[in-house]
Design a protein around this motif. Structure first.
Motif, PDB file in Angstrom:
ATOM      1  N   ASP A  30     -52.324 -30.469 120.614  1.00 26.04           N
ATOM      2  CA  ASP A  30     -51.750 -29.391 121.425  1.00 26.04           C
ATOM      3  C   ASP A  30     -50.455 -28.833 120.840  1.00 26.04           C
ATOM      4  OD1 ASP A  30     -50.197 -31.590 121.911  1.00 26.04           O
ATOM      5  OD2 ASP A  30     -50.071 -31.298 124.079  1.00 26.04           O
ATOM      6  N   ARG A  31     -50.234 -29.039 119.540  1.00 28.46           N
ATOM      7  CA  ARG A  31     -49.000 -28.580 118.889  1.00 28.46           C
ATOM      8  C   ARG A  31     -49.319 -27.697 117.692  1.00 28.46           C
ATOM      9  NH1 ARG A  31     -44.474 -32.647 120.157  1.00 28.46           N
ATOM     10  NH2 ARG A  31     -43.330 -30.828 119.477  1.00 28.46           N
ATOM     11  N   ILE A  32     -48.468 -26.737 117.464  1.00 26.13           N
ATOM     12  CA  ILE A  32     -48.605 -25.887 116.273  1.00 26.13           C
ATOM     13  C   ILE A  32     -48.249 -26.722 115.050  1.00 26.13           C
ATOM     14  CG2 ILE A  32     -47.698 -23.885 115.040  1.00 26.13           C
ATOM     15  CD1 ILE A  32     -47.246 -22.571 117.794  1.00 26.13           C
ATOM     16  N   SER A  33     -49.141 -26.716 114.057  1.00 32.64           N
ATOM     17  CA  SER A  33     -48.887 -27.478 112.837  1.00 32.64           C
ATOM     18  C   SER A  33     -48.593 -26.565 111.644  1.00 32.64           C
ATOM     19  CB  SER A  33     -50.078 -28.388 112.506  1.00 32.64           C
ATOM     20  OG  SER A  33     -51.239 -27.621 112.276  1.00 32.64           O
ATOM     21  N   GLY A  34     -48.818 -25.274 111.805  1.00 36.64           N
ATOM     22  CA  GLY A  34     -48.519 -24.351 110.716  1.00 36.64           C
ATOM     23  C   GLY A  34     -48.925 -22.928 111.036  1.00 36.64           C
ATOM     24  N   VAL A  35     -48.462 -22.029 110.215  1.00 42.86           N
ATOM     25  CA  VAL A  35     -48.824 -20.613 110.302  1.00 42.86           C
ATOM     26  C   VAL A  35     -49.256 -20.187 108.907  1.00 42.86           C
ATOM     27  CG1 VAL A  35     -48.009 -18.286 110.857  1.00 42.86           C
ATOM     28  CG2 VAL A  35     -47.138 -20.225 112.157  1.00 42.86           C
ATOM     29  N   VAL A  36     -50.414 -19.538 108.813  1.00 44.08           N
ATOM     30  CA  VAL A  36     -50.965 -19.134 107.518  1.00 44.08           C
ATOM     31  C   VAL A  36     -50.921 -17.621 107.349  1.00 44.08           C
ATOM     32  CG1 VAL A  36     -52.474 -21.152 107.391  1.00 44.08           C
ATOM     33  CG2 VAL A  36     -53.322 -19.056 108.429  1.00 44.08           C
ATOM     34  N   ASP A  37     -51.268 -17.168 106.151  1.00 50.01           N
ATOM     35  CA  ASP A  37     -51.388 -15.743 105.816  1.00 50.01           C
ATOM     36  C   ASP A  37     -50.050 -15.026 105.822  1.00 50.01           C
ATOM     37  OD1 ASP A  37     -52.549 -13.358 105.086  1.00 50.01           O
ATOM     38  OD2 ASP A  37     -53.235 -12.859 107.098  1.00 50.01           O
ATOM     39  N   TRP A  38     -49.161 -15.460 104.965  1.00 50.69           N
ATOM     40  CA  TRP A  38     -47.815 -14.897 104.890  1.00 50.69           C
ATOM     41  C   TRP A  38     -47.697 -13.757 103.872  1.00 50.69           C
ATOM     42  CZ3 TRP A  38     -43.771 -15.959 108.048  1.00 50.69           C
ATOM     43  CH2 TRP A  38     -43.934 -17.049 108.915  1.00 50.69           C
ATOM     44  N   VAL A  39     -48.806 -13.206 103.427  1.00 48.49           N
ATOM     45  CA  VAL A  39     -48.773 -12.189 102.376  1.00 48.49           C
ATOM     46  C   VAL A  39     -47.986 -10.933 102.785  1.00 48.49           C
ATOM     47  CG1 VAL A  39     -50.964 -11.069 102.977  1.00 48.49           C
ATOM     48  CG2 VAL A  39     -50.182 -11.081 100.609  1.00 48.49           C
ATOM     49  N   ASN A  40     -47.924 -10.627 104.073  1.00 52.22           N
ATOM     50  CA  ASN A  40     -47.215  -9.430 104.551  1.00 52.22           C
ATOM     51  C   ASN A  40     -45.801  -9.713 105.033  1.00 52.22           C
ATOM     52  OD1 ASN A  40     -49.391  -7.576 104.209  1.00 52.22           O
ATOM     53  ND2 ASN A  40     -50.372  -8.525 105.971  1.00 52.22           N
ATOM     54  N   ALA A  41     -45.305 -10.932 104.833  1.00 51.80           N
ATOM     55  CA  ALA A  41     -43.984 -11.312 105.337  1.00 51.80           C
ATOM     56  C   ALA A  41     -42.909 -10.372 104.800  1.00 51.80           C
ATOM     57  CB  ALA A  41     -43.672 -12.745 104.950  1.00 51.80           C
ATOM     58  N   TYR A  42     -41.893 -10.172 105.637  1.00 48.22           N
ATOM     59  CA  TYR A  42     -40.845  -9.217 105.300  1.00 48.22           C
ATOM     60  C   TYR A  42     -39.648  -9.489 106.190  1.00 48.22           C
ATOM     61  CZ  TYR A  42     -39.218  -4.685 103.552  1.00 48.22           C
ATOM     62  OH  TYR A  42     -38.521  -3.685 102.919  1.00 48.22           O
ATOM     63  N   ARG A  43     -38.579  -8.818 105.949  1.00 50.84           N
ATOM     64  CA  ARG A  43     -37.409  -8.895 106.813  1.00 50.84           C
ATOM     65  C   ARG A  43     -37.446  -7.717 107.781  1.00 50.84           C
ATOM     66  NH1 ARG A  43     -31.066  -8.308 105.739  1.00 50.84           N
ATOM     67  NH2 ARG A  43     -30.492  -9.246 107.708  1.00 50.84           N
ATOM     68  N   GLY A  44     -37.318  -8.012 109.064  1.00 47.35           N
ATOM     69  CA  GLY A  44     -37.353  -6.952 110.058  1.00 47.35           C
ATOM     70  C   GLY A  44     -37.124  -7.506 111.448  1.00 47.35           C
ATOM     71  N   PRO A  45     -37.301  -6.684 112.453  1.00 49.43           N
ATOM     72  CA  PRO A  45     -37.071  -7.132 113.833  1.00 49.43           C
ATOM     73  C   PRO A  45     -38.182  -8.075 114.299  1.00 49.43           C
ATOM     74  CG  PRO A  45     -37.840  -4.862 113.806  1.00 49.43           C
ATOM     75  CD  PRO A  45     -37.646  -5.272 112.372  1.00 49.43           C
ATOM     76  N   ALA A  46     -37.803  -9.175 114.940  1.00 48.57           N
ATOM     77  CA  ALA A  46     -38.771 -10.159 115.421  1.00 48.57           C
ATOM     78  C   ALA A  46     -39.765  -9.539 116.390  1.00 48.57           C
ATOM     79  CB  ALA A  46     -38.035 -11.322 116.091  1.00 48.57           C
ATOM     80  N   GLU A  47     -39.367  -8.489 117.068  1.00 47.39           N
ATOM     81  CA  GLU A  47     -40.248  -7.841 118.033  1.00 47.39           C
ATOM     82  C   GLU A  47     -41.526  -7.298 117.398  1.00 47.39           C
ATOM     83  OE1 GLU A  47     -36.983  -7.379 117.795  1.00 47.39           O
ATOM     84  OE2 GLU A  47     -36.244  -8.140 119.708  1.00 47.39           O
ATOM     85  N   VAL A  48     -41.528  -7.076 116.098  1.00 51.81           N
ATOM     86  CA  VAL A  48     -42.738  -6.633 115.396  1.00 51.81           C
ATOM     87  C   VAL A  48     -43.819  -7.706 115.529  1.00 51.81           C
ATOM     88  CG1 VAL A  48     -43.725  -6.129 113.115  1.00 51.81           C
ATOM     89  CG2 VAL A  48     -41.551  -5.094 113.790  1.00 51.81           C
ATOM     90  N   ASP A  49     -43.444  -8.960 115.293  1.00 53.03           N
ATOM     91  CA  ASP A  49     -44.412 -10.049 115.433  1.00 53.03           C
ATOM     92  C   ASP A  49     -44.836 -10.237 116.885  1.00 53.03           C
ATOM     93  OD1 ASP A  49     -44.607 -10.621 112.749  1.00 53.03           O
ATOM     94  OD2 ASP A  49     -43.263 -12.339 112.807  1.00 53.03           O
ATOM     95  N   VAL A  50     -43.893 -10.109 117.796  1.00 54.38           N
ATOM     96  CA  VAL A  50     -44.219 -10.262 119.219  1.00 54.38           C
ATOM     97  C   VAL A  50     -45.219  -9.180 119.640  1.00 54.38           C
ATOM     98  CG1 VAL A  50     -43.313 -10.268 121.578  1.00 54.38           C
ATOM     99  CG2 VAL A  50     -41.974 -11.299 119.733  1.00 54.38           C
TER     100      VAL A  50
END
Length: 83
Positions: A30-50
């Protein structure tokens, strides 16, 4: 892209995924162990991911899940979210 850069300059910028949604999250029990597919990662406002995750959740499971995610984001981050 220009809109994203402009928003990052105006608000608080963070390292963001830019394709954050349930299918890119790995779970162990029941726990997050990772996040995959970081090819589009960038610096920006967190609200984009939300916002991106809210849309995916609403389409995959329904609006209630999207709202629960927003509330959890606000509680954990201490930041408000205005869709």
């Amino acid at each position: 892209m220009l809109m994203l850069l402009s928003a990052a300059r105006q608000g608080r910028a963070a390292f963001i995924h830019r394709d954050f949604h349930p299918a890119n999250i790995l779970w162990e029990e029941d726990r997050i162990s990772g996040v995959v597919d970081w090819v589009n990662a960038y610096r920006g406002p967190a609200e984009v991911d939300v916002a991106h995750c809210r849309i995916k959740l609403a389409l995959m499971v329904g609006l209630e899940a999207a709202e629960s995610f927003s509330q959890a984001y606000e509680q954990c981050s201490g930041q408000g979210y205005d869709p």
